[in-house]
Design a protein around this motif. Structure first.
Motif, PDB file in Angstrom:
ATOM      1  N   LEU A  84      23.637  45.791  42.948  1.00 48.72           N
ATOM      2  CA  LEU A  84      23.511  46.082  44.384  1.00 48.72           C
ATOM      3  C   LEU A  84      24.576  45.365  45.205  1.00 48.72           C
ATOM      4  O   LEU A  84      25.226  45.967  46.060  1.00 48.72           O
ATOM      5  CB  LEU A  84      22.121  45.690  44.893  1.00 48.72           C
ATOM      6  N   VAL A  85      24.757  44.067  44.968  1.00 50.32           N
ATOM      7  CA  VAL A  85      25.714  43.327  45.776  1.00 50.32           C
ATOM      8  C   VAL A  85      27.133  43.818  45.516  1.00 50.32           C
ATOM      9  O   VAL A  85      27.941  43.928  46.442  1.00 50.32           O
ATOM     10  CB  VAL A  85      25.592  41.797  45.580  1.00 50.32           C
ATOM     11  N   GLU A  86      27.449  44.158  44.274  1.00 50.94           N
ATOM     12  CA  GLU A  86      28.798  44.628  43.985  1.00 50.94           C
ATOM     13  C   GLU A  86      29.057  45.987  44.623  1.00 50.94           C
ATOM     14  O   GLU A  86      30.152  46.231  45.132  1.00 50.94           O
ATOM     15  CB  GLU A  86      29.045  44.653  42.480  1.00 50.94           C
ATOM     16  N   CYS A  87      28.066  46.866  44.645  1.00 45.59           N
ATOM     17  CA  CYS A  87      28.226  48.156  45.324  1.00 45.59           C
ATOM     18  C   CYS A  87      28.454  47.962  46.822  1.00 45.59           C
ATOM     19  O   CYS A  87      29.320  48.614  47.415  1.00 45.59           O
ATOM     20  CB  CYS A  87      27.011  49.039  45.085  1.00 45.59           C
ATOM     21  N   LEU A  88      27.700  47.050  47.425  1.00 45.71           N
ATOM     22  CA  LEU A  88      27.867  46.803  48.862  1.00 45.71           C
ATOM     23  C   LEU A  88      29.211  46.137  49.158  1.00 45.71           C
ATOM     24  O   LEU A  88      29.862  46.459  50.159  1.00 45.71           O
ATOM     25  CB  LEU A  88      26.718  45.945  49.386  1.00 45.71           C
ATOM     26  N   LEU A  89      29.643  45.219  48.317  1.00 46.08           N
ATOM     27  CA  LEU A  89      30.941  44.568  48.524  1.00 46.08           C
ATOM     28  C   LEU A  89      32.086  45.559  48.352  1.00 46.08           C
ATOM     29  O   LEU A  89      33.102  45.459  49.051  1.00 46.08           O
ATOM     30  CB  LEU A  89      31.109  43.381  47.567  1.00 46.08           C
ATOM     31  N   LEU A  90      31.937  46.522  47.457  1.00 46.00           N
ATOM     32  CA  LEU A  90      32.954  47.559  47.294  1.00 46.00           C
ATOM     33  C   LEU A  90      33.118  48.367  48.574  1.00 46.00           C
ATOM     34  O   LEU A  90      34.226  48.732  48.947  1.00 46.00           O
ATOM     35  CB  LEU A  90      32.581  48.495  46.146  1.00 46.00           C
ATOM     36  N   LYS A  91      32.008  48.665  49.234  1.00 44.69           N
ATOM     37  CA  LYS A  91      32.060  49.425  50.489  1.00 44.69           C
ATOM     38  C   LYS A  91      32.794  48.650  51.581  1.00 44.69           C
ATOM     39  O   LYS A  91      33.429  49.241  52.440  1.00 44.69           O
ATOM     40  CB  LYS A  91      30.648  49.767  50.963  1.00 44.69           C
ATOM     41  N   ASP A  92      32.664  47.314  51.549  1.00 45.09           N
ATOM     42  CA  ASP A  92      33.328  46.490  52.568  1.00 45.09           C
ATOM     43  C   ASP A  92      34.828  46.412  52.365  1.00 45.09           C
ATOM     44  O   ASP A  92      35.550  45.984  53.258  1.00 45.09           O
ATOM     45  CB  ASP A  92      32.756  45.066  52.566  1.00 45.09           C
ATOM     46  N   GLY A  93      35.316  46.776  51.188  1.00 44.77           N
ATOM     47  CA  GLY A  93      36.749  46.748  50.915  1.00 44.77           C
ATOM     48  C   GLY A  93      37.174  45.443  50.261  1.00 44.77           C
ATOM     49  O   GLY A  93      36.372  44.554  49.995  1.00 44.77           O
ATOM     50  N   GLU A  94      38.466  45.351  50.018  1.00 47.92           N
ATOM     51  CA  GLU A  94      39.048  44.194  49.337  1.00 47.92           C
ATOM     52  C   GLU A  94      38.890  42.913  50.159  1.00 47.92           C
ATOM     53  O   GLU A  94      38.942  42.942  51.383  1.00 47.92           O
ATOM     54  CB  GLU A  94      40.540  44.427  49.086  1.00 47.92           C
ATOM     55  N   LYS A  95      38.725  41.806  49.457  1.00 49.98           N
ATOM     56  CA  LYS A  95      38.728  40.480  50.083  1.00 49.98           C
ATOM     57  C   LYS A  95      39.883  39.718  49.466  1.00 49.98           C
ATOM     58  O   LYS A  95      40.005  39.657  48.237  1.00 49.98           O
ATOM     59  CB  LYS A  95      37.409  39.759  49.820  1.00 49.98           C
ATOM     60  N   LYS A  96      40.721  39.161  50.291  1.00 49.68           N
ATOM     61  CA  LYS A  96      41.859  38.412  49.784  1.00 49.68           C
ATOM     62  C   LYS A  96      41.367  37.289  48.873  1.00 49.68           C
ATOM     63  O   LYS A  96      40.523  36.499  49.265  1.00 49.68           O
ATOM     64  CB  LYS A  96      42.668  37.836  50.941  1.00 49.68           C
ATOM     65  N   GLY A  97      41.850  37.245  47.655  1.00 48.66           N
ATOM     66  CA  GLY A  97      41.413  36.250  46.693  1.00 48.66           C
ATOM     67  C   GLY A  97      40.185  36.648  45.907  1.00 48.66           C
ATOM     68  O   GLY A  97      39.776  35.942  44.997  1.00 48.66           O
ATOM     69  N   GLY A  98      39.573  37.768  46.252  1.00 47.00           N
ATOM     70  CA  GLY A  98      38.405  38.250  45.533  1.00 47.00           C
ATOM     71  C   GLY A  98      37.114  37.584  45.973  1.00 47.00           C
ATOM     72  O   GLY A  98      37.107  36.653  46.773  1.00 47.00           O
ATOM     73  N   HIS A  99      36.023  38.077  45.450  1.00 47.49           N
ATOM     74  CA  HIS A  99      34.694  37.560  45.761  1.00 47.49           C
ATOM     75  C   HIS A  99      34.223  36.605  44.662  1.00 47.49           C
ATOM     76  O   HIS A  99      34.480  36.832  43.488  1.00 47.49           O
ATOM     77  CB  HIS A  99      33.679  38.704  45.854  1.00 47.49           C
ATOM     78  N   ILE A 100      33.548  35.570  45.058  1.00 49.93           N
ATOM     79  CA  ILE A 100      32.864  34.677  44.125  1.00 49.93           C
ATOM     80  C   ILE A 100      31.375  34.900  44.363  1.00 49.93           C
ATOM     81  O   ILE A 100      30.831  34.510  45.397  1.00 49.93           O
ATOM     82  CB  ILE A 100      33.218  33.187  44.363  1.00 49.93           C
ATOM     83  N   ILE A 101      30.726  35.573  43.427  1.00 49.89           N
ATOM     84  CA  ILE A 101      29.307  35.903  43.552  1.00 49.89           C
ATOM     85  C   ILE A 101      28.509  34.897  42.749  1.00 49.89           C
ATOM     86  O   ILE A 101      28.731  34.732  41.547  1.00 49.89           O
ATOM     87  CB  ILE A 101      29.028  37.326  43.030  1.00 49.89           C
ATOM     88  N   GLN A 102      27.594  34.227  43.413  1.00 48.05           N
ATOM     89  CA  GLN A 102      26.732  33.269  42.729  1.00 48.05           C
ATOM     90  C   GLN A 102      25.322  33.840  42.669  1.00 48.05           C
ATOM     91  O   GLN A 102      24.727  34.156  43.701  1.00 48.05           O
ATOM     92  CB  GLN A 102      26.721  31.922  43.431  1.00 48.05           C
TER      93      GLN A 102
END
Length: 169
Positions: A84-102
């Motif tokens: 779920l979180v990865e699908c929602l983060l994909l919709k938000d677009g790229e984040k410089k440096g990427g996401h760190i999901i804990q």
């Protein structure tokens, strides 16, 4: 290699997800991006998951009851939350440096299977771990996934979501 090297450097999480499982159901939530979900034991049974049944008023099944162990249910809850979180983060677009999901959960077995499931002799756990790995490899999200134990008493939001009979919506 397509992923930024900065994902290999230890950094603070950009996103924290909480999940929990009980024999009553599964649940999870995140504050950013905001989402909250739950599946009851009847939802899971309808979807074909072999669950240990609870007698009226019980929170734990009988010891010899057939069905998934709580550790397996915790791992499924983690996988749903990650997806779920990865699908929602994909919709938000790229984040410089990427996401760190804990991923925070109160089950150390489920958390360790995120990284070391190949050590498990349980075929269900191995299959779920391969699914999670495939999800991570094929999803075009620049992200690093980490897990951390959160004692059950501190995991109140996810605990409430997973206990659908004790806390109806």
């Amino acid at each position: 290699w397509q992923r930024p090297i900065c994902l290999l450097v230890k950094r603070d999480p950009t996103c924290i997800i909480y999940s929990d499982a009980a024999y009553e159901g599964l649940g999870g939530w995140c504050s950013n991006p905001p989402f909250m979900w739950r599946l009851s034991d009847s939802d899971l049974s309808t979807l074909g998951f072999p669950l240990k049944s609870l007698r009226s008023g019980q929170q734990e099944p009988d010891r010899d009851e057939k069905g998934f162990h709580i550790n397996t249910l915790e791992f499924i809850a983690l996988i749903i939350n990650i997806w779920l979180v990865e699908c929602l983060l994909l919709k938000d677009g790229e984040k410089k440096g990427g996401h760190i999901i804990q991923a925070l959960a109160d089950n150390t077995s489920a958390l360790s299977w995120m990284s070391h499931a190949s050590r498990s002799l349980n075929p269900t756990v191995s299959c779920l771990a391969r699914f999670l790995t495939a999800l991570q490899v094929h999803l075009p999200l620049q992200a690093h996934l980490t897990g951390r134990h959160l004692p059950g008493l501190q995991n109140t939001g996810a605990n409430v979501l997973s206990r659908v009979h004790q806390y109806p919506s």
